[in-house]
Structure formats: C-alpha cells, structure tokens
Motif scaffolding. Structure first.
Motif, PDB file in Angstrom:
ATOM      1  N   ASN A  81       0.794  -1.242   0.000  1.00 57.39           N
ATOM      2  CA  ASN A  81       0.000   0.000   0.000  1.00 57.39           C
ATOM      3  C   ASN A  81       0.826   1.291   0.000  1.00 57.39           C
ATOM      4  N   LYS A  82       2.008   1.307   0.563  1.00 60.14           N
ATOM      5  CA  LYS A  82       2.837   2.513   0.540  1.00 60.14           C
ATOM      6  C   LYS A  82       3.746   2.485  -0.682  1.00 60.14           C
ATOM      7  N   ARG A  83       3.671   3.544  -1.490  1.00 58.29           N
ATOM      8  CA  ARG A  83       4.410   3.563  -2.751  1.00 58.29           C
ATOM      9  C   ARG A  83       5.899   3.395  -2.548  1.00 58.29           C
ATOM     10  N   ILE A  84       6.463   4.017  -1.529  1.00 57.29           N
ATOM     11  CA  ILE A  84       7.909   3.941  -1.319  1.00 57.29           C
ATOM     12  C   ILE A  84       8.323   2.498  -1.061  1.00 57.29           C
ATOM     13  N   LEU A  85       7.519   1.753  -0.300  1.00 56.16           N
ATOM     14  CA  LEU A  85       7.839   0.352  -0.025  1.00 56.16           C
ATOM     15  C   LEU A  85       7.709  -0.492  -1.291  1.00 56.16           C
ATOM     16  N   ILE A  86       6.706  -0.175  -2.096  1.00 54.30           N
ATOM     17  CA  ILE A  86       6.503  -0.912  -3.339  1.00 54.30           C
ATOM     18  C   ILE A  86       7.678  -0.673  -4.293  1.00 54.30           C
TER      19      ILE A  86
END
Length: 343
Positions: free
Chosen positions: A144-149
C-alpha cells in the motif's frame, strides 16, 4: 481520449512487440539480434504492467486461480500440442531432436530447458514466468505505501542482476526472468499515464521523430551489451540492460502511438497469446522449407535481414488460421470463457 482509441494504439503496440519476438527468434544477423534482445521482453512486461489491476482480485488465492486459468492453462495446452508435434513429426526429421520421449516432459515440468532436457517450444517459458511475476507484483502492491513498493521493485531487479552474475543458476519456471518482469511490470503499472497521451496528428508526428531517435540510441548502446537472455536473467551489464530496455520500450510505444491505427497489426496484437504457443514451431517449418526450396542454407537465410523478414511474414500469414480456430472452437483450452473472434 476514448476507450476505442486506446484499444487501437495499444493493439498496434502489442502487434509490433510480437513481431519483434518472432523476428528476434528468426534472424541471426548479430547487430539486429542484439538490438531486439536488448528491450523486446522488458517491453512485453511493461505492457503487462500497464493493464495490471490488483483490485480485480479478492485475495492472493484469487490471483493464483485466475492467473492459472489464463496463463498456466495455455502453457499446458500449447506444450501438449507442441509435444505431440515433436514426437510424431519433428524428432524424426530434424537432426539433434531425436531425444528420449521423457526428455521434453522434464523441461515441461521445470518450465524451461534445464541441462540436457529440452523444451519443445522455447517461447513458452514466458507464460509461467509471467504467472509468477504477476503473483509477486500483487503481493508487493498489498504493501500500500508507494515507497515500499518501489523498494520492492528495485530489490526484484537486484535479485535478477545477482542471478545474471551467477549465470549457471537457472531457477524453475524461469523465476529469474520473473524477477526481471516484476520490475518492468511495476514500471508499466506506475506509467498508466501513457495510455492517455494526446494522439492529435501533430503530437503523433513528434512521437514518431522521438521514436526514431530513441531507436538509434538503443541500437548503438545495445552493441556494447550483447548476449542478453532474459529467459535466464542473463542481463550481461545490468545498467546497460536497463538503459536499452527503457529507450527501446519507449521508442516502440511512441511508434505505436504515432501509427495509431493499423488493422492488421491490431489483429495480431489482440492475439499475441497464440504466437507464444505456435509461432516457434511454425517458424521452424518455414525455415526448413525455405532452405529446401532455395539455393541458400539455413544459416545464410537467417543471416539475411530481407530473407528473415520474408520468413517472418510467412509465419504471420500461417498464424491466421490458428488464431481463427482457437478463437472460434478451442477458446476454452486457453482459459477463455466464451467464443471471441478477433476482427
């Protein structure tokens, strides 16, 4: 831009992409081969990412079930048909293919060639690899978090680069290629804005000019990184691979958007699945017969760009009845739920 317009230029894009695949498997002229292999598979993965929608699935189990139907079922169908053709025809007429009956079956279970065990259709690796890649991408998007993706996507490419460095480690179901695919599918997923580019005629002229420039850049850079084989995560120089993957893929997209409408390319673009299943054995027959009726050897034919183009065109013509038969009568064998004749 209307949905109809979107279908036109995306189908043209898919048509160009599958042409590059078949041509790349036919030509043996080194510079052309190096150029095509430098970006044609990342292009397919980016296209897959453009249309990946995790919201269509209720959970991970739903992903597995639906993707097994649309990717693994065609893999089984195409492999069984290819195996029967190999067993009854090709193994008896082509030197080097007279293998024990179980040999290609091991490759089938492994998802690709492995050591002495050879697949009857080298292109089919794409389907299980894409199955694994889409499953992994779905899990990443659940963060859900773009940075993690994005970190996950980069990590996937790093894993592919490590596997490329090891060289001898060929994972089952071409998982090395899946790690490459996850990265570029993520690029496509976050690049959905490409689907809404302005297709006014003036813009399309600009797209064409930029496309030609990027193709030249791709061609020049690719010559410094020969030997790419995404099937086994063989990236050679990963940095140059990423550069040519982006420049070549963007160039092809812009070319498709500049063309916008071309019914024949659109038709083939809507039916790329069948090319994965049948273009390789059809290509082998075309090359074999071409060498029989011409004064040139197989190597001479495949080293010539004009002759290779001619053989590819014949392959595309021969694919038309295959596409028709499957869309009309055998749609269920590739995971389709209803008859759908592409026009």
């Amino acid at each position: 831009m209307s949905a109809t317009n979107r279908i036109h230029h995306i189908d043209v894009l898919k048509g160009i992409a599958i042409f590059l695949v078949v041509f790349g498997h036919t030509i043996r002229q080194t510079e052309s081969l190096v150029f095509i292999y430098s970006f044609h598979m990342p292009l397919f993965f980016i296209i897959s990412g453009l249309f990946f929608n995790e919201k269509k699935f209720q959970n991970f189990g739903d992903v597995i079930i639906k993707k097994a139907r649309t990717l693994l079922l065609p893999y089984v169908t195409f492999y069984v048909l290819g195996y029967l053709y190999w067993f009854f025809v090709e193994k008896n007429v082509r030197p080097g293919l007279d293998l024990p009956f179980y040999n290609p079956l091991v490759a089938f279970l492994y998802g690709s060639d492995i050591g002495e065990f050879k697949s009857v259709n080298g292109i089919l690796w794409f389907l299980p690899a894409l199955f694994a890649a889409e499953s992994i991408l779905y899990l990443l998007l659940q963060l859900n978090k773009r940075i993690l993706i994005i970190i996950g996507l980069i990590f996937s490419l790093v894993v592919a680069a490590v596997l490329s460095y090891i060289k001898t480690l060929h994972l089952p179901f071409c998982l090395g290629a899946s790690f490459v695919a996850v990265f570029f599918m993520g690029v496509g997923y976050y690049g959905k804005g490409l689907l809404t580019l302005d297709l006014a005629i003036k813009k399309r002229i600009i797209y064409f000019i930029i496309s030609m420039v990027l193709f030249v850049v791709t061609f020049k850079v690719a010559q410094y990184n020969p030997g790419i084989n995404v099937k086994y995560a063989g990236l050679q120089n990963p940095l140059l691979f990423v550069v040519t993957s982006f420049t070549g893929s963007i160039a092809t997209m812009l070319l498709a958007f500049a063309v916008f409408k071309m019914p024949l390319l659109e038709y083939f673009g809507r039916n790329t699945l069948y090319f994965i299943g049948f273009s390789e054995p059809i290509k082998r027959v075309v090359i074999y017969l071409s060498a029989k009726i011409s004064p040139l050897s197989v190597e001479e034919l495949r080293s010539s760009v004009p002759f290779s183009l001619g053989m590819v065109i014949v392959c595309f013509i021969l694919m038309v009845p295959v596409i028709f038969i499957f869309n009309k009568y055998l749609f269920f064998a590739v995971g389709k739920r209803k008859k759908k004749i592409a026009v």
